[in-house]
Structures are given as structure tokens and as C-alpha cells.
Design a protein around this motif. Structure first.
Motif, PDB file in Angstrom:
ATOM      1  N   ASN A  67      32.398  -4.231   6.328  1.00 53.39           N
ATOM      2  CA  ASN A  67      31.266  -3.439   6.808  1.00 53.39           C
ATOM      3  C   ASN A  67      30.500  -2.840   5.634  1.00 53.39           C
ATOM      4  O   ASN A  67      31.071  -2.626   4.564  1.00 53.39           O
ATOM      5  CB  ASN A  67      31.747  -2.285   7.680  1.00 53.39           C
ATOM      6  N   GLU A 115      24.884  -0.387   6.497  1.00 57.72           N
ATOM      7  CA  GLU A 115      23.813  -0.943   7.331  1.00 57.72           C
ATOM      8  C   GLU A 115      24.301  -1.856   8.444  1.00 57.72           C
ATOM      9  O   GLU A 115      23.621  -2.059   9.446  1.00 57.72           O
ATOM     10  CB  GLU A 115      22.811  -1.744   6.478  1.00 57.72           C
ATOM     11  N   SER A 116      25.485  -2.459   8.276  1.00 55.81           N
ATOM     12  CA  SER A 116      25.903  -3.490   9.223  1.00 55.81           C
ATOM     13  C   SER A 116      27.425  -3.605   9.304  1.00 55.81           C
ATOM     14  O   SER A 116      28.131  -3.220   8.373  1.00 55.81           O
ATOM     15  CB  SER A 116      25.320  -4.832   8.777  1.00 55.81           C
ATOM     16  N   TYR A 117      27.872  -4.181  10.425  1.00 54.53           N
ATOM     17  CA  TYR A 117      29.285  -4.526  10.571  1.00 54.53           C
ATOM     18  C   TYR A 117      29.527  -5.875   9.913  1.00 54.53           C
ATOM     19  O   TYR A 117      28.659  -6.745   9.927  1.00 54.53           O
ATOM     20  CB  TYR A 117      29.678  -4.604  12.049  1.00 54.53           C
ATOM     21  N   PRO A 135      28.704   1.614   9.664  1.00 52.46           N
ATOM     22  CA  PRO A 135      27.240   1.588   9.589  1.00 52.46           C
ATOM     23  C   PRO A 135      26.639   2.899  10.089  1.00 52.46           C
ATOM     24  O   PRO A 135      27.133   3.501  11.037  1.00 52.46           O
ATOM     25  CB  PRO A 135      26.863   0.422  10.509  1.00 52.46           C
ATOM     26  N   ASN A 144      18.135  -2.351  15.789  1.00 53.37           N
ATOM     27  CA  ASN A 144      19.163  -3.338  15.424  1.00 53.37           C
ATOM     28  C   ASN A 144      20.578  -2.991  15.886  1.00 53.37           C
ATOM     29  O   ASN A 144      21.532  -3.608  15.427  1.00 53.37           O
ATOM     30  CB  ASN A 144      19.176  -3.531  13.902  1.00 53.37           C
ATOM     31  N   ARG A 152      23.551  -5.725  15.115  1.00 56.72           N
ATOM     32  CA  ARG A 152      24.586  -5.461  14.109  1.00 56.72           C
ATOM     33  C   ARG A 152      25.969  -5.890  14.588  1.00 56.72           C
ATOM     34  O   ARG A 152      26.851  -6.148  13.775  1.00 56.72           O
ATOM     35  CB  ARG A 152      24.638  -3.966  13.766  1.00 56.72           C
ATOM     36  N   PRO A 212      26.373 -10.085  10.946  1.00 52.75           N
ATOM     37  CA  PRO A 212      26.035  -9.171   9.839  1.00 52.75           C
ATOM     38  C   PRO A 212      24.549  -9.275   9.498  1.00 52.75           C
ATOM     39  O   PRO A 212      23.973 -10.358   9.522  1.00 52.75           O
ATOM     40  CB  PRO A 212      26.891  -9.656   8.677  1.00 52.75           C
ATOM     41  N   GLN A 213      23.952  -8.144   9.215  1.00 50.12           N
ATOM     42  CA  GLN A 213      22.515  -8.103   8.912  1.00 50.12           C
ATOM     43  C   GLN A 213      22.275  -8.271   7.419  1.00 50.12           C
ATOM     44  O   GLN A 213      22.945  -7.781   6.606  1.00 50.12           O
ATOM     45  CB  GLN A 213      21.921  -6.770   9.377  1.00 50.12           C
TER      46      GLN A 213
END
Length: 180
Positions: A4, A7-9, A75, A171, A175, A179-180
Motif C-alpha cells: 500500500n 494514495e492506493s492499496y 491510503p 477514486n 483504489r 493499484p493507482q
């Protein structure tokens, strides 16, 4: 991205989330099916064995997910309003708490007679060395009540994710898909 970020997982969190979600839905459906079976139905014993085995595998995945979550970044929330962040934290906390209680009550139902639980006929999980009066009935009622409560909380969780995706157009849902 495996881990992680703020911003994202990462992929592991995403896979654990969806593995648990699919298992929970499957176990709930199987549970509904099981309670309608008669004692002499050919699926009576097999469906219970399958439910117990998947449930205990899910308990193992639950522990893995908690351990992974504890050593990962989380995140940042996308929600602008403080009440939304608090509601999200409470909902996630409730999901984890109710899942744990369901697993414990399922274990107590299954081991009320003092026998261990066979997991896919590969190994067994022993029963506690003690039981309390009407353990199976009390734990069964709690298990049933918590399963329906979990489905309600999951519905709120899913509706919130859909609201973020379609109405707020952020998002939040994306997310948890990749993944972003």
C-alpha cells in the motif's frame, strides 16, 4: 505495486479484500441453504463440513489480512467531510469486529459436542476442553444474528463505495479494484 501507499492499496490488500468478500458471500449463501436442509438430506453433512472448512480458512485469511494491515501504510481518505471519515472508520471497524465474532460463534457451534473441526479432511482444529450449557444453541443464535448484521454492514459499505464512484466521482472504489 505489492504494498500500500498513502494514495492506493497494493495488490496484496486488494486480493485479500476480494478473497474475503467472495468467501463471506459464499458462506452466507451456503449458510442459508444449510438451514433449509433436513437431517436425511444427502447434502446435510457435506454442506456443514464445507461451511466449517471455508469458515476456518477464512479465519486464517482474516488473521493474515489484519497482520498485513498493521504493517502497511493506509491510503489517505478521499472523503472531504469529517463525518464521512468517521463513518468509514466505524464501518471498517465494525466489519472486522463482527467478522471476528461470527468466526468465534461458528467455532463454538461446531465444537459444542467436544469434537474437533475437520478442515477439508486435511487437518483438524481441536475443540476447547470445556463447553457451557446450551453452547450450540446460544452460539447458533448469535452466529445467525451476526451473519445478518454483517450483510447489512456490507450493504452499507458497498453502497458507500458506489456513491463515491458514481455520485462523488472520486477514486475510492477504484483504489480497491487496482493499484493507482
Amino acid at each position: 505495486m505489492i504494498r500500500n501507499t498513502t494514495e492506493s492499496y497494493g495488490w496484496i490488500s486488494i486480493l485479500l479484500h476480494w478473497l474475503m468478500a467472495l468467501s463471506i458471500f459464499g458462506l452466507f449463501g451456503l449458510g442459508l441453504y444449510m438451514v433449509e436442509l433436513g437431517y436425511y438430506d444427502p447434502w446435510y453433512r457435506s454442506s456443514m463440513d464445507l461451511h466449517k472448512s471455508i469458515g476456518l480458512v477464512l479465519a486464517f485469511v482474516y488473521v493474515l489480512r489484519l497482520l498485513w494491515k498493521l504493517q502497511q501504510d493506509c491510503p489517505e481518505p478521499i472523503a472531504d467531510k469529517a463525518w464521512q471519515r468517521i463513518a468509514a472508520q466505524l464501518t471498517h471497524g465494525l466489519l472486522y469486529l463482527v467478522l471476528l465474532a461470527i468466526m468465534v460463534s461458528g467455532y463454538l457451534i461446531s465444537t459444542a459436542d467436544g469434537r474437533s473441526i475437520e478442515i477439508f479432511a486435511l487437518f483438524s482444529v481441536p475443540a476447547l476442553p470445556f463447553a457451557f450449557e446450551q453452547q450450540e444453541d446460544i452460539a447458533g443464535y448469535i452466529h445467525w444474528l451476526l451473519a445478518w448484521s454483517l450483510m447489512f454492514i456490507v450493504a452499507v459499505h458497498a453502497l458507500a463505495a458506489l456513491q463515491h464512484h458514481f455520485l462523488l466521482k472520486d477514486n475510492t472504489l477504484k483504489r480497491m479494484l487496482r493499484p493507482q
